[in-house]
Design a protein around this motif. Structure first.
Motif, PDB file in Angstrom:
ATOM      1  N   GLU B   2      10.630 -13.799   0.090  1.00 17.96           N
ATOM      2  CA  GLU B   2       9.492 -14.578   0.712  1.00 17.96           C
ATOM      3  C   GLU B   2       8.270 -13.970   0.705  1.00 17.96           C
ATOM      4  O   GLU B   2       8.091 -12.577   0.738  1.00 17.96           O
ATOM      5  N   PRO B   3       7.180 -14.820   0.660  1.00 19.90           N
ATOM      6  CA  PRO B   3       5.748 -14.160   0.698  1.00 19.90           C
ATOM      7  C   PRO B   3       5.770 -13.109   1.877  1.00 19.90           C
ATOM      8  O   PRO B   3       5.128 -11.897   1.641  1.00 19.90           O
ATOM      9  N   LEU B   4       6.082 -13.564   3.050  1.00 18.67           N
ATOM     10  CA  LEU B   4       5.966 -12.787   4.373  1.00 18.67           C
ATOM     11  C   LEU B   4       6.362 -11.335   4.114  1.00 18.67           C
ATOM     12  O   LEU B   4       6.207 -10.448   4.684  1.00 18.67           O
ATOM     13  N   GLU B   5       7.855 -11.378   3.429  1.00 20.53           N
ATOM     14  CA  GLU B   5       8.623 -10.315   3.268  1.00 20.53           C
ATOM     15  C   GLU B   5       7.747  -9.035   2.423  1.00 20.53           C
ATOM     16  O   GLU B   5       7.607  -7.996   2.784  1.00 20.53           O
ATOM     17  N   ILE B   6       7.226  -9.865   1.385  1.00 25.74           N
ATOM     18  CA  ILE B   6       6.217  -9.197   0.363  1.00 25.74           C
ATOM     19  C   ILE B   6       5.076  -8.298   1.431  1.00 25.74           C
ATOM     20  O   ILE B   6       4.754  -7.146   1.309  1.00 25.74           O
ATOM     21  N   VAL B   7       4.500  -9.142   2.152  1.00 23.87           N
ATOM     22  CA  VAL B   7       3.577  -8.606   3.071  1.00 23.87           C
ATOM     23  C   VAL B   7       4.045  -7.463   4.095  1.00 23.87           C
ATOM     24  O   VAL B   7       3.326  -6.281   4.280  1.00 23.87           O
ATOM     25  N   ASN B   8       5.203  -7.688   4.531  1.00 21.36           N
ATOM     26  CA  ASN B   8       5.714  -6.729   5.288  1.00 21.36           C
ATOM     27  C   ASN B   8       5.869  -5.339   4.448  1.00 21.36           C
ATOM     28  O   ASN B   8       5.528  -4.166   5.176  1.00 21.36           O
ATOM     29  N   ARG B   9       6.559  -5.362   3.244  1.00 19.03           N
ATOM     30  CA  ARG B   9       6.533  -4.043   2.505  1.00 19.03           C
ATOM     31  C   ARG B   9       5.335  -3.618   2.359  1.00 19.03           C
ATOM     32  O   ARG B   9       5.044  -2.387   2.085  1.00 19.03           O
ATOM     33  N   LEU B  10       4.205  -4.585   1.767  1.00 19.22           N
ATOM     34  CA  LEU B  10       3.032  -3.765   1.626  1.00 19.22           C
ATOM     35  C   LEU B  10       2.170  -3.193   2.789  1.00 19.22           C
ATOM     36  O   LEU B  10       1.760  -2.030   2.819  1.00 19.22           O
ATOM     37  N   LYS B  11       2.691  -3.754   4.085  1.00 15.84           N
ATOM     38  CA  LYS B  11       2.042  -3.233   5.186  1.00 15.84           C
ATOM     39  C   LYS B  11       2.581  -1.782   5.559  1.00 15.84           C
ATOM     40  O   LYS B  11       2.133  -0.831   5.880  1.00 15.84           O
ATOM     41  N   ALA B  12       3.853  -1.919   5.163  1.00 19.74           N
ATOM     42  CA  ALA B  12       4.759  -0.496   5.243  1.00 19.74           C
ATOM     43  C   ALA B  12       4.288   0.539   4.215  1.00 19.74           C
ATOM     44  O   ALA B  12       4.224   1.834   4.795  1.00 19.74           O
ATOM     45  N   LYS B  13       3.731   0.288   3.418  1.00 21.59           N
ATOM     46  CA  LYS B  13       3.175   1.371   2.350  1.00 21.59           C
ATOM     47  C   LYS B  13       1.733   1.543   2.545  1.00 21.59           C
ATOM     48  O   LYS B  13       1.146   2.727   2.409  1.00 21.59           O
TER      49      LYS B  13
END
Lengths: 417, 176
Positions: B2-13
């Motif tokens: 899901e796009p929001l999941e991608i955002v979460n991973r981006l935020k983590a990094k």
């Protein structure tokens, strides 16, 4: 040296001598040529200019120059309302303007949040597949003509003419159709028209067979296309190729399965792919798509039922004429839409791709809530394909550049916008 | 994914790089700092779970009056996972420049040239940054909001004669 110079003809321009010859020696002098091709050249499919650095017949460097047909469609769109932009999209890929119109309308409908009636979706699917057939016919005709098969050209134009006649009967125009409207269609398709489309699809697969007998086992055709202009799946994706050009490399990516539009989810069809990524495979993919499109049209005509053709969204779509004449509210909507255009739009940004015959046509809207797009970006497949042209033809022979340009199926109106 | 999941991973990094996340219909836009755009793009391209191997589109947008006047929108799609995310790199008016992503996606080449042509954004590290749709000697950047629709007043384009002198290629040519 005088020998080579005498052979120079118009259009051939010469560089300085790169490898200075041993004047008294036995070795022949070699020279790098710079050859200017276009912008006025019959095989560039429009106003494309290529500057080719040649070592003998081998292309060392290919530099495309585009922009000769730049009309500033994106800038114009920022100063027009959503209804006025539709005719501009005809002029992008003028070979398959129907698909462009539909791509634009689908994008705007997704932005506005308009749901279409079923009949509209069916008719749109039928006409966009007809447009795909017409586009591939023109592609095959000119591509074959470019590499020496004259007869195919005449055969293909025979069928393409029939499709253009069908378009003319449907909406009055042959090339720049502007048939779809935001939220629907300009007019309904009558039963007689649908019958004639069905009659066309009856005979069309046989016609495709005719073209194939002309070139499929033709030795010249095979030598000019097999193993030429090869691009691997990974490279094709990396370069952003789309449509049959990408599928020829074996990537099963078709935007019809990614964006929800039309009736593609209700009919049976498959994504045609190639294997080797050469010109021959790209040719095969398009030939297979003839049959797929044909079958999609037939299934749509079987399934289509009567119903309204305009969505009920009075702020964005024209109301039916009888309601305008009898109902004050509809009269006001009609008046405002015609004189001023849509007054509002949902605020937001959206990218909507659709599968046009040449590849992925995407519209990216930035809407600031007014009736005009704040920014309208057109992602046109031809632009991306011309960008990849050096990758396809560097290191290959000069004659193959004609075959390569044909195989990526470009239209410069769309490339330059 | 899901796009929001991608955002979460981006935020983590890359937490410090991400400023705004917005959503419209089913698409998610992530505004990122321009300084590390190349790192972020390379991560999205290389990471096996992201695998954004397809740069569908790259374009500029102009917002005069904002703190960051320009935006470069990266439209990333994964052929393998079929997910999409749109990155927006924020660029100030005073120094309109950003790193080029041609080394990640070859297809970015002409898109970046077009953004440079239309908005005057410089892409550092681009192999061949020239005007593409407009003539090489054109003044101004047509898609900027302060560029008038009918062209600049008192400024008539002289065309070929001037262009001929500026074509680097032409000077090398001797027509026989």
């Amino acid at each position: 040296m005088p020998c080579t110079q005498r052979k120079l003809t118009t259009g051939i321009l010469m560089n300085e001598m790169k490898h200075s010859p041993n004047n008294n020696g036995s070795r022949l002098a070699t020279k790098e040529f710079t050859l200017n091709m276009g912008p006025q050249h019959p095989a560039t499919h429009g106003v494309l200019r290529l500057v080719l650095d040649l070592d003998g017949e081998t292309i060392v460097k290919c530099t495309p120059y585009v922009g000769y047909l730049h009309r500033g469609v994106e800038k114009l769109s920022e100063n027009r309302n959503y209804l006025q932009i539709l005719p501009l999209t005809d002029r992008l890929d003028y070979i398959s303007s129907m698909s462009n119109n539909i791509g634009y309308c689908v994008a705007v409908e997704k932005l506005f949040g308009i749901e279409l009636p079923e009949r509209t979706e069916y008719i749109r699917t039928i006409v966009s597949e007809l447009s795909r057939i017409a586009n591939h016919l023109l592609w095959l005709a000119t591509h074959a003509l470019d590499i020496g098969a004259m007869t195919v050209f005449l055969y293909c134009f025979r069928e393409r003419e029939k499709i253009l006649d069908l378009f003319e009967r449907l909406c009055g125009a042959r090339l720049t159709v502007s048939y779809p409207r935001i939220g629907g269609l300009k007019n309904d398709a009558d039963a007689r028209w649908l019958e004639d489309v069905l009659a066309f699809t009856d005979e069309f697969p046989g016609r495709v067979g005719q073209y194939e007998t002309l070139i499929n086992k033709n030795r010249i055709w095979l030598r000019r296309t097999k193993g030429v202009g090869v691009i691997s799946a990974e490279d094709a994706i990396n370069w952003g190729l789309s449509g049959p050009t990408l599928r020829g490399s074996g990537v099963p990516y078709d935007v019809r399965t990614v964006t929800q539009y039309g009736m593609y989810h209700k009919v049976k069809w498959k994504i045609c792919t190639g294997k080797n990524g050469d010109i021959y495979d790209r040719y095969r993919v398009r030939m297979d798509e003839f049959h797929q499109s044909n079958s999609i049209i037939r299934q749509c005509i079987e399934q289509i039922s009567e119903g309204p053709i305009m969505a009920d969204a009075p702020k964005f779509t024209l109301p039916p004429k009888d309601r305008v004449l009898s109902d004050m509210e509809h009269l006001i909507h009609h008046f405002v839409l015609i004189t001023k255009g849509p007054q509002t739009a949902p605020e937001g940004e959206l990218y909507v791709p659709t599968e046009v015959p040449k590849g992925e046509l995407g519209f990216f809207f930035v809407s600031d809530g007014t009736g005009k797009p704040y920014r309208m970006r057109i992602r046109s497949p031809s632009f991306v394909h011309v960008a990849a042209l050096p990758r396809l033809c560097e290191g290959e022979l000069l004659a193959d550049i004609i075959a390569n340009i044909g195989s990526i199926d470009i239209v410069l109106g769309e490339c330059d916008r | 994914m899901e796009p929001l999941e991608i955002v979460n991973r981006l935020k983590a990094k890359y937490l410090n790089e991400i400023s705004v996340v917005s959503q419209f219909r089913d698409q998610v836009f992530v505004s990122v700092n321009r300084d590390r755009i190349l790192d972020i793009c390379r991560y999205l391209h290389d990471d096996p779970e992201m695998y954004m191997d397809y740069l569908a589109d790259l374009c500029g947008v102009d917002y005069p009056g904002r703190q960051y006047r320009f935006e470069v929108v990266y439209n990333l799609f994964s052929m393998k996972h079929r997910h999409r995310i749109l990155l927006k790199a924020l660029i100030p008016e005073k120094d309109p420049a950003i790193d080029s992503v041609v080394s990640v996606w070859s297809g970015a080449n002409w898109h970046e040239r077009e953004a440079c042509d239309m908005y005057g954004i410089t892409f550092n590290g681009h192999p061949d940054l020239r005007r593409i749709l407009m003539p090489e000697d054109w003044d101004g950047y047509p898609l900027r909001k302060d560029y008038p629709l009918k062209g600049q007043e008192d400024h008539e384009y002289k065309g070929l004669e001037e262009a001929r002198d500026l074509h680097t290629h032409d000077s090398e040519w001797t027509i026989t």
